[in-house]
Write a protein that holds these residues in place. Sequence first.
Motif, PDB file in Angstrom:
ATOM      1  N   PHE A  58      -7.780  -0.309  -1.813  1.00 22.32           N
ATOM      2  CA  PHE A  58      -7.312   0.767  -0.939  1.00 22.32           C
ATOM      3  C   PHE A  58      -8.365   1.119   0.103  1.00 22.32           C
ATOM      4  N   PHE A 104       0.802  -1.224   0.000  1.00 27.16           N
ATOM      5  CA  PHE A 104       0.000   0.000   0.000  1.00 27.16           C
ATOM      6  C   PHE A 104       0.836   1.276   0.000  1.00 27.16           C
ATOM      7  N   PRO A 127      -3.068   6.875  -3.762  1.00 23.62           N
ATOM      8  CA  PRO A 127      -3.364   5.484  -4.162  1.00 23.62           C
ATOM      9  C   PRO A 127      -3.410   5.275  -5.670  1.00 23.62           C
TER      10      PRO A 127
END
Length: 449
Positions: free
Chosen positions: A295, A194, A210
Motif C-alpha cells: 500500500f 487497492f 488498507p
Amino acid sequence: MAGTVLLEKDSLRWFPNVEEAPPVFAGTFVTVDTLCKSLDLGDNEEDRTSGRYRVTHYGPEAWGKAFGPLSLDQHFSFSHHLDCLIGKGTEVGVGCGPKAEDRANAAVLLGFYLILRMSWNEEEITKAMGPQDARLTFACSWLRNESERVLTVADCWAGIATASRLGWLTPNLIEDHDLAEKASVTYKAMAETFDAAWLAPGLVLICADPVTTVLDPNPNTFTKIFPDDEQITAPAPTATAPTAEAPTAEAPENGIGPKRVLASQKSIDSCDTVCKNYSDGEGIVRRPGEDPTSFLEFLHACDVGILVRTNSVEEPGMPGWIYDAAKMRDSGIAHSDIFIRDYGGGLPEPADVAKMLEFCEGCALPGAQAVGVHCKGGFGRSVTMACLLVMAHFDVPGRALLGWARIVRPGAVTTTRQERFIYRMQGRDDVYRYAKPNNTPCNGNCAIA
C-alpha cells in the motif's frame, strides 16, 4: 421516427426502452450492453459482459437498492465503441432496456459521449433528450429500503462536464483505442488491487482502509501495508459486527497496530456502516503479472504525500487493528486522523472539515503531492470529505461532484444525509462557511446556513 431521440443528425439516434431494432431503422442498431463490453475482452466472462452496475469486492446482495450510474471503465468502453461505429459513416441507433433503471444508466452513458466527444453541455443534452430523462433518479448506495432519492441523471451530466472542464477527462480517451483501453484497465486494476479510485486525478484519491484490503483473500489485492511487512496469506474470517466480549486476535507483524478490544455494537450504533463480507477467494482468477506492491508503494507511485484516515479501529467491520500512522509518517506520508462517527448519517462535524482543510492546505498548487482520504469501506465518510476538499480547491458545485463520485467510485456515498449534505453545497464558500476555519466569510454566496 416516433419513440426515438435524434441526438446528432445522420449519425446518432437513441431508442429508449427498446432492445431490438425497429423495422424502419436502416442504420446500425446496438444495445447499451453491447457497447459497454470490456475493451480488453479478458478471459473472465465477468469482464466480457458489461452494461451492469457493480461495486468491486462486493456482491449484489450487499449494495442494496443501488443500480447506477455505471462505472468509469464502462463509460470509456461505451463511448469508444460508439465512436468507432459512428466513424464508419452510418447512422447508429442505441437501444436500452425497458426499465427506468436501464434508461437512467443509458442516459448518463450517452451524456458522457456527447460531452466528451461532441463538446455538448448539460443544457444542450437536456434539451435534446428531454427533461424527463434529466430528472431520472438513482437510489442511494447500500440502501435496503427505498427512500428519498437525491442524485439525478442531470447531476451526473454536470459531474462529467466538470471533469471535462478541469481536464480530468479528455476526448482522446474516447477517440484513441490504446488510450481508452489503458484508461479502462488502469481504472479497474486500481479498484481491484487497492480498492481505490481518483476523485480528482492526480490530486485527490479515495480508498478503503488498507487493513480491510490487505486481509482480503482475493488473490488480486495487495498483501502488505509496508514493503517490509510479512505477507498475509491466510484468508480472513467473515467481517461481521463484533460484540463487546469478543477481543481481537493478535495482530500480525505487518506494521499494523497492537492488539485491541473492539467496542460493543451498541456503543457504535452504526446502521450506515459498510462492512466487507470476505469470501475465501475461491473461484477468483489471479491476474497475470507481478505481485501487487504494498500500500505504501502504491501511495508513492500515485505521488500521494498526504493521507487522511476518517475511521477508527473500534467500529463494526474493522478486524481489530489499524496500520501504524507513525510508520506512515516516517515513510514520507503526512498523516492525520480525523475520526467521523459512522452513524446518524455519517456526517463530518465542522471541526473535522476545518482540520482537513488546514492539513491539506496547498495540495492543489502546482507541484504539490496528492491527498488520499479513506474511511473503512472508502464509500461514505471518505467520499464526503474528499468532495468537500475538491469543492474547496476548485469551487465546483456539490451536485456535480456527487454525480462524478458515483461514476468513479460505484457505491460512493452511503446515506441520504451524506447525499443531501454534498448536494446542498454550491461551491467553495459553502465549504468554508460550514467549516469556518479562522472565521472565513462566505461573501454572501453560501447555501449552507
